[in-house]
Design a protein around this motif. Sequence first.
Motif, PDB file in Angstrom:
ATOM      1  N   ARG A  36       0.851  -1.189   0.000  1.00 18.83           N
ATOM      2  CA  ARG A  36       0.000   0.000   0.000  1.00 18.83           C
ATOM      3  C   ARG A  36       0.893   1.249   0.000  1.00 18.83           C
ATOM      4  NH1 ARG A  36      -5.246  -1.192   0.589  1.00 18.83           N
ATOM      5  NH2 ARG A  36      -5.876  -3.000   1.867  1.00 18.83           N
ATOM      6  N   THR A  37       0.508   2.223  -0.800  1.00 16.70           N
ATOM      7  CA  THR A  37       1.268   3.456  -0.867  1.00 16.70           C
ATOM      8  C   THR A  37       0.356   4.554  -1.392  1.00 16.70           C
ATOM      9  OG1 THR A  37       3.312   4.465  -1.689  1.00 16.70           O
ATOM     10  CG2 THR A  37       2.138   2.987  -3.199  1.00 16.70           C
ATOM     11  N   HIS A  38       0.930   5.685  -1.765  1.00 16.65           N
ATOM     12  CA  HIS A  38       0.212   6.765  -2.445  1.00 16.65           C
ATOM     13  C   HIS A  38       1.041   7.211  -3.648  1.00 16.65           C
ATOM     14  CE1 HIS A  38      -2.019   6.909   1.334  1.00 16.65           C
ATOM     15  NE2 HIS A  38      -2.911   7.694   0.743  1.00 16.65           N
ATOM     16  N   LEU A  39       0.366   7.523  -4.737  1.00 18.95           N
ATOM     17  CA  LEU A  39       1.004   8.109  -5.905  1.00 18.95           C
ATOM     18  C   LEU A  39       0.206   9.325  -6.334  1.00 18.95           C
ATOM     19  CD1 LEU A  39       2.082   5.133  -8.237  1.00 18.95           C
ATOM     20  CD2 LEU A  39       3.570   6.662  -6.930  1.00 18.95           C
ATOM     21  N   LEU A  40       0.915  10.420  -6.564  1.00 22.86           N
ATOM     22  CA  LEU A  40       0.259  11.672  -6.936  1.00 22.86           C
ATOM     23  C   LEU A  40      -0.863  12.026  -5.947  1.00 22.86           C
ATOM     24  CD1 LEU A  40       0.020  11.119 -10.809  1.00 22.86           C
ATOM     25  CD2 LEU A  40       1.685  12.542  -9.575  1.00 22.86           C
ATOM     26  N   PRO A  43      -4.439   7.089  -2.930  1.00 18.25           N
ATOM     27  CA  PRO A  43      -4.099   5.775  -2.369  1.00 18.25           C
ATOM     28  C   PRO A  43      -3.912   4.750  -3.471  1.00 18.25           C
ATOM     29  CG  PRO A  43      -6.421   6.284  -2.012  1.00 18.25           C
ATOM     30  CD  PRO A  43      -5.794   7.524  -2.550  1.00 18.25           C
ATOM     31  N   ALA A  44      -2.917   3.883  -3.291  1.00 12.44           N
ATOM     32  CA  ALA A  44      -2.598   2.885  -4.305  1.00 12.44           C
ATOM     33  C   ALA A  44      -2.192   1.592  -3.632  1.00 12.44           C
ATOM     34  CB  ALA A  44      -1.472   3.387  -5.203  1.00 12.44           C
ATOM     35  N   ILE A  45      -2.368   0.499  -4.350  1.00 10.82           N
ATOM     36  CA  ILE A  45      -1.902  -0.801  -3.887  1.00 10.82           C
ATOM     37  C   ILE A  45      -1.241  -1.506  -5.063  1.00 10.82           C
ATOM     38  CG2 ILE A  45      -4.118  -1.963  -4.330  1.00 10.82           C
ATOM     39  CD1 ILE A  45      -3.494  -3.655  -1.770  1.00 10.82           C
ATOM     40  N   ALA A  46      -0.068  -2.082  -4.835  1.00 11.91           N
ATOM     41  CA  ALA A  46       0.711  -2.722  -5.890  1.00 11.91           C
ATOM     42  C   ALA A  46       0.640  -4.234  -5.735  1.00 11.91           C
ATOM     43  CB  ALA A  46       2.161  -2.259  -5.828  1.00 11.91           C
ATOM     44  N   LEU A  47       0.390  -4.917  -6.845  1.00 12.28           N
ATOM     45  CA  LEU A  47       0.244  -6.373  -6.874  1.00 12.28           C
ATOM     46  C   LEU A  47       1.303  -6.988  -7.785  1.00 12.28           C
ATOM     47  CD1 LEU A  47      -3.637  -6.575  -7.395  1.00 12.28           C
ATOM     48  CD2 LEU A  47      -2.376  -6.311  -5.244  1.00 12.28           C
ATOM     49  N   HIS A  48       1.579  -8.264  -7.548  1.00 12.85           N
ATOM     50  CA  HIS A  48       2.624  -8.962  -8.306  1.00 12.85           C
ATOM     51  C   HIS A  48       2.236 -10.420  -8.509  1.00 12.85           C
ATOM     52  CE1 HIS A  48       6.768 -10.174  -9.461  1.00 12.85           C
ATOM     53  NE2 HIS A  48       6.490 -11.263  -8.772  1.00 12.85           N
ATOM     54  N   ALA A 299      -9.664   0.428  -8.799  1.00 14.53           N
ATOM     55  CA  ALA A 299     -10.592  -0.601  -8.322  1.00 14.53           C
ATOM     56  C   ALA A 299     -12.025  -0.214  -8.668  1.00 14.53           C
ATOM     57  CB  ALA A 299     -10.445  -0.795  -6.816  1.00 14.53           C
ATOM     58  N   ALA A 300     -12.703  -1.089  -9.429  1.00 13.86           N
ATOM     59  CA  ALA A 300     -14.042  -0.779  -9.905  1.00 13.86           C
ATOM     60  C   ALA A 300     -15.094  -0.877  -8.807  1.00 13.86           C
ATOM     61  CB  ALA A 300     -14.403  -1.725 -11.054  1.00 13.86           C
ATOM     62  N   ARG A 301     -14.777  -1.586  -7.730  1.00 14.90           N
ATOM     63  CA  ARG A 301     -15.703  -1.770  -6.611  1.00 14.90           C
ATOM     64  C   ARG A 301     -14.873  -2.178  -5.408  1.00 14.90           C
ATOM     65  NH1 ARG A 301     -16.342  -7.488  -6.719  1.00 14.90           N
ATOM     66  NH2 ARG A 301     -15.551  -8.371  -8.685  1.00 14.90           N
ATOM     67  N   GLN A 312     -12.999   0.547  -3.261  1.00 11.94           N
ATOM     68  CA  GLN A 312     -13.351   1.112  -4.554  1.00 11.94           C
ATOM     69  C   GLN A 312     -12.652   2.464  -4.744  1.00 11.94           C
ATOM     70  OE1 GLN A 312     -17.548   1.605  -5.140  1.00 11.94           O
ATOM     71  NE2 GLN A 312     -17.340   2.464  -7.182  1.00 11.94           N
ATOM     72  N   GLY A 313     -12.116   2.669  -5.952  1.00 11.64           N
ATOM     73  CA  GLY A 313     -11.434   3.916  -6.256  1.00 11.64           C
ATOM     74  C   GLY A 313      -9.954   3.917  -5.970  1.00 11.64           C
ATOM     75  N   THR A 314      -9.451   2.877  -5.304  1.00 12.77           N
ATOM     76  CA  THR A 314      -8.016   2.786  -5.041  1.00 12.77           C
ATOM     77  C   THR A 314      -7.262   2.533  -6.346  1.00 12.77           C
ATOM     78  OG1 THR A 314      -8.391   1.895  -2.822  1.00 12.77           O
ATOM     79  CG2 THR A 314      -6.217   1.503  -3.786  1.00 12.77           C
ATOM     80  N   MET A 315      -6.142   3.192  -6.532  1.00 18.34           N
ATOM     81  CA  MET A 315      -5.294   2.921  -7.688  1.00 18.34           C
ATOM     82  C   MET A 315      -4.656   1.544  -7.515  1.00 18.34           C
ATOM     83  SD  MET A 315      -2.073   5.183  -9.136  1.00 18.34           S
ATOM     84  CE  MET A 315      -3.061   6.681  -9.052  1.00 18.34           C
ATOM     85  N   VAL A 316      -4.774   0.704  -8.542  1.00 23.01           N
ATOM     86  CA  VAL A 316      -4.206  -0.643  -8.506  1.00 23.01           C
ATOM     87  C   VAL A 316      -3.052  -0.688  -9.502  1.00 23.01           C
ATOM     88  CG1 VAL A 316      -4.644  -3.107  -8.769  1.00 23.01           C
ATOM     89  CG2 VAL A 316      -6.468  -1.595  -7.944  1.00 23.01           C
ATOM     90  N   LEU A 317      -1.875  -1.063  -9.016  1.00 27.23           N
ATOM     91  CA  LEU A 317      -0.680  -1.137  -9.852  1.00 27.23           C
ATOM     92  C   LEU A 317      -0.301  -2.599 -10.051  1.00 27.23           C
ATOM     93  CD1 LEU A 317       1.497   1.587  -8.060  1.00 27.23           C
ATOM     94  CD2 LEU A 317      -0.201   1.910  -9.869  1.00 27.23           C
TER      95      LEU A 317
END
Length: 430
Positions: A36-40, A43-48, A299-301, A312-317
């Motif tokens: 979990r982080t923030h960009l610009l 809120p964002a979450i990065a997946l691998h 995130a669409a929901r 919902q609304g979180t940036m997903v990387l």
Amino acid sequence: MRVPVHGRGDSTLPLLLHGYAWLPNRLRETAGAPVRTHLLGHPAIALHGPQAVQFFYDEENVRRSGAVPDPVLDTLFGRGAVHTLDGAAHRVRKALFLALLKDPAGVEALTEAVVAQWREAVAGDGGGAVVLFDTAAEALAGAVCAWVGLAPTAEQARLIAHDCVAMVDGFATPGLRHLRARHSRTRQEAALAALVTAVRDGRQQVRPGSALEAVAGHRDVDGLPADERTCAVELLNIIRPTVAITWFITFAAHALHRHPDLAEELRAASGRQLRDLSTAFAHEVRRFYPFVPFVGGVAARDLTWQGVRIDQGTMVLLDVYGHHHDAGLWHNPYHFTPARFTADPDAVDRLVAQGGGDPALGHRCPGEDITVSVLAAFVGELAHLDPEVPDQDLTIPLSRIPTRPHSGFVLRLPTAAADASAAPAARPGR
């Protein structure tokens, strides 16, 4: 449950400082668990990982509408581009690109046009030095513009090459590179919008079956023609990514220089063997070298990913560079080994260099076949040309997005460059 590590404030500056290494380093800290982080400021979450690829490219989970930051829209993709659509609107617009870019005959024709442009360029520079990055970009621009249905002069093609390179080079950075990218996009959108208007008014002849005809006549999901500026955006979304293959071509030259045994193997091959070796080499270039660091959506929901809540609304990387260098997915991932793709033809399905999933249903790039075909052809061309590589700075800085060798890869062409470049172009294949 895999618990995500929470971010240490906004990661925009660390991303700008560390480039391609930023996200893999963060994911390494969590042993691959989401970060979990923030960009610009968002809120964002990065997946691998492979399961994350499936999760990310499911439109029920991640949407593109509202996901692309304004600076990227105003440089790389353009406002109203197919990349920003979801659902039925996306599928109708995407069908336009699939019809144009997935046709094998069209892919072959464009590949042959690029090779012809390249051979003409090197034939005129026998015994001289050229910057491969720049020369390849101009060959790509001239070929794809003609293929689309434009008729640019040599000077116009050079300007289009310059502008398309600027759009890609400046999308992910502040400062002069970004301003240059914005200016280049504005100039090319205006020129193409005027051309579409002239086509629709009957003042401009258009080649039947061309991309220009298809885009100018396209109707969106509402049954209405797209406005001229949107048509210009989508024409650029054919031209710009084709010119951007120059990054991969330059990386391919770098790999041939670093691995002369592979270059010799290609020179000794012909026919089907050359095609297979060149295609495997192209895939390994796309895996090994840094181009796309990650892709993003929203995130669409409210979602749950392996027990982790994503609001919902979180940036997903989705990690791309780290995915291609994961030892759990690739044997000896930091070694350049094209043979991994001949030994295991299914290995290409693990690549996410141009997206994941089905290009007809999701956001995987429909021009991937063109990229592989053109790159494979160039691999064969460069290997048979066997140029001298003078001393230069071939460093590829991971802190720069997008990156490339500092020198642009200078080649000193053989005196008989026209003859040396006359090997049959390699053809694509899985």
